[in-house]
Scaffold this active site. Structure first.
Site, PDB file in Angstrom:
ATOM      1  N   ALA A 112      -1.754 -27.538 -21.431  1.00 19.99           N
ATOM      2  CA  ALA A 112      -2.097 -26.121 -21.462  1.00 19.99           C
ATOM      3  C   ALA A 112      -2.216 -25.616 -22.893  1.00 19.99           C
ATOM      4  CB  ALA A 112      -1.025 -25.313 -20.720  1.00 19.99           C
ATOM      5  N   SER A 113      -2.963 -24.548 -23.057  1.00 22.12           N
ATOM      6  CA  SER A 113      -3.151 -23.910 -24.365  1.00 22.12           C
ATOM      7  C   SER A 113      -3.640 -24.946 -25.379  1.00 22.12           C
ATOM      8  CB  SER A 113      -1.852 -23.241 -24.813  1.00 22.12           C
ATOM      9  OG  SER A 113      -2.079 -22.407 -25.938  1.00 22.12           O
TER      10      SER A 113
END
Length: 218
Positions: A76-77
């Site tokens: 994620a991110s």
């Protein structure tokens, strides 16, 4: 790429931008390696370090070596950021991905210091003088600077996702803004290409490199 993404060098347990980029560079320059499988298990971290890794991964692809990203439990991110340049992105059905967004934290300690009787004062020649010391509350102008910086970084993030995934920026913005998606949903909205584990991702990387079945190893 396992752990938080941090600037510079890092030991196992974190992903150092310079450390990881150097490993990618070694693969790009070594003829023993026909392709790279990028295994990602990271919630993200430093955008600068993610950019350093992204640049090196793009250079590997430009050198003609296939790149396949294999997402573990979390990508994620920044974990998604470094996966973007891959020829293919694989994830498990329950992988937590997305979280395409940018945040910024700047702690100040004026109330804590005031509670023990410590105060600061002084003179400055500009409106920003002393604003980044952490010992006083930041001004509205400084807060606006932080917000502009975050907005600029976010625009860069979604623009790169749009280019990598061949999507409209408006569509990327709809599924971004920090939202997280499990693997099955990420496949449906176009953030990944395939559902499968690392072995399937490796087999796909070998196929992209033109290696016959049974002729390669990890």
């Amino acid at each position: 790429a396992s752990g938080n993404i941090v600037d510079g060098e890092a030991s196992p347990g974190a992903v150092g931008g310079e450390t990881f980029a150097r490993l990618v560079r070694q693969v790009a320059n070594d003829d023993r390696y026909a392709a790279l499988v990028l295994r990602v298990d990271s919630p993200g971290g430093s955008m600068f370090a993610s950019e350093v890794i992204l640049d090196e991964l793009q250079a590997l692809r430009e050198a003609g070596k296939p790149l396949v990203a294999s997402m573990s439990s979390v990508a994620a991110s920044g974990g998604y950021y470094i996966s973007m340049p891959a020829d293919e992105i694989w994830a498990n059905e329950s992988t937590i991905s997305g979280s395409i967004g940018v945040g910024s934290i700047f702690p100040t300690f004026q109330r804590s210091l005031g509670a023990v009787g410590v105060n600061f004062d002084g003179f400055g020649l500009t409106e920003l003088a002393g604003q980044f010391s952490g010992v006083q509350e930041i001004s509205p102008g400084t807060r606006e600077l932080f917000e502009l910086s975050v907005a600029s970084a976010y625009d860069l993030f979604i623009a790169k996702v749009a280019a990598a995934r061949e999507m409209d920026i408006e569509r990327v913005d709809e599924i971004a803004r920090g939202r997280v998606w499990i693997g099955t949903d990420a496949l449906e909205i176009g953030l990944i290409d395939q559902l499968g584990d690392i072995d399937e991702a490796a087999a796909s990387a070998a196929a992209l490199a033109g290696l016959p079945a049974g002729s390669w190893e990890l």
